[in-house]
Design an enzyme around this catalytic site. Sequence first.
Site: not given
Ligand code: F6R
Length: 614
Positions: A2, A27, A75, A101-102, A487, A491, A494, A510, A609
Amino acid sequence: MCGIIGYIGYQEAYPILIKGLHRLEYRGYDSAGIALINRENNLSIYKAKGRVADLEEFSLGKDISGTVGIAHTRWATHGEPNHINAHPHYSQSENLALIHNGIIENYAVLKESLSRKGYVFQSDTDTEVLVQLIEYIKTGNNTDISTAVQLALKQVIGAYAIAVIEKENPDLIIAARKSSPLVVGIGKNEFFLASDATPIIEYTNQVIYLNDEEIAVIHRNEPLRIVNLSNVEKTPQITRLEMSLNELEKGGYPHFMLKEIFEQPRTLRDCMSGRVNTGNRNIVLSGIVDHREKFINCRRIIILACGTSWHAGLIGEYLFEEFCRIPVEVEYSSEFRYRHPVIHRDDIVIAVSQSGETADTLAAIELAKEAGAFVYGICNVVGSSIPRNTDSGSYTHVGPEIGVASTKAFTAQVAVLVMMALSIAREKKTIPEKRFLAVLSELSRIPGKIETILQQNGYIEDLSKIFTYAHNFIYLGRGYGYPVAIEGALKLKEISYIHAEGYPAAEMKHGPIALIDNEMPVVVIATDSTTYDKMISNIQEIKARKGRILAIVNKSDCKVREMADYTIEIPDTEECLSPLLSIVPLQLLSYHIAVRKGRDVDMPRNLAKSVTVE
Ligand code: F6R
């Protein structure tokens, strides 16, 4: 999770709020809404399911006048993402409007008690409970809005950044925060407030980051007042923003994600600037210099993070163990905080977070601090909650990362961890000087090497056509290649919504090997390493089962390219620095597959984000 924004001043609020919502859309983007008080003191709320653009369309032809307003992009936590649950929410009398937000954790108890008093709720949200509670207190105690907010927040358990406006009081916004970020911008005869500074920067660079349980009383034409929940006056601490407006634009790229991938040579140079000095053969991280003894004498390092930042943390584990001979544990913050971890006073906790606002990481930090550990933050967003709640730390300095999928923040987190490991190892004398200098000078060459990888963008785009219709992917790596594999898989899933699993290559037999057939693309990180020959055996095992192999190889490689169906070359480098290079083609591959599938790359479904809720 949010985004909230508010404006009070002499300009029309609507365009400022809408522009701000666009900046905060990363956000959360389930719904958006706005509340405005016009010159006749009418308080109007407009809301729409979907994006900010949907809200703009909905607002066409409506009265959007007024110089005070608040707005929200959501969100969803409580209640499905529909028009009714969108913020702002009215109080029962429609005299108040509130954005939040929260999460209000005790909302059910509060709601029941208010229902018994005759309050009727329109939405399923926890937020509506708060605005009704404020109104109930205000009318019941015959008090002003600021006091009512204070009293209401004393009853609230949970996290909040809120802003409230009142129909009868069009010269005032009340805002408050606890565990969710809130920044107040101070202009000339006008004020802004927002979840982060990005909507504010084009109007003023003077901001105040509110602390937990602080309330900002923002009165048109009066100096800003900050009080705590007990009404004790606080002195506002003004910070000057260093951000530039260009950093918030796509700069000619079709998506922020692509821009941010391409920014990595520059962002890594910025991250290392003033820290890596090849001339005098040194690395200076002030956070390490200031706490040298703690790092030299620590018993153990615990790295706390979530998502991509956790993957960077795994690379940190390999680095600290290899160079510093310090035992390391890498923990998901969300698991750590609830599993009664053993924390010693001579442990060092490193919290890694792009946003600096991740709720689980913040809570895990609190736990570590309570146990007496020294907490170091590696964060990107300057002034965010984690840097303000840690004993020391290093910023990654990559500028705003707006694409929801983290790219440039990851490589900079890894670079900071490399710099930390090298400088601590040198202090502890656990690294031979020759090796230190070799890694140091190679580190300074990494940005240039990324530039050569980026030149293969067209080739990787072509490769993406082959894989666009795959339903599943496996990513395999060993050693430093293993965190890169997970990672890379993250990517892909997501942003393209293709199922992908990252696995340590040797673990494949395994279990996951059962998944491999001639339809399964297997991405292998097969760069030069101590386990290169073992990786070749793993590739043979995949080939024997007809898996289609896309290998990330070094320029000097000759064995793997013979076996793989497709290869992407990266320049040769030190093994410990290889993640900084090998992740880049995987970022590009995910990006192009997602674009080909028509996905919303910068705002993938269900994601946000900054994860400021548990
Ligand atoms: C994936 C991504 C998330 C963040 C995670 C932690 O691309 O961006 O997995 O890495 O939500 O967020 P931060 O780094 O802001 O604590």
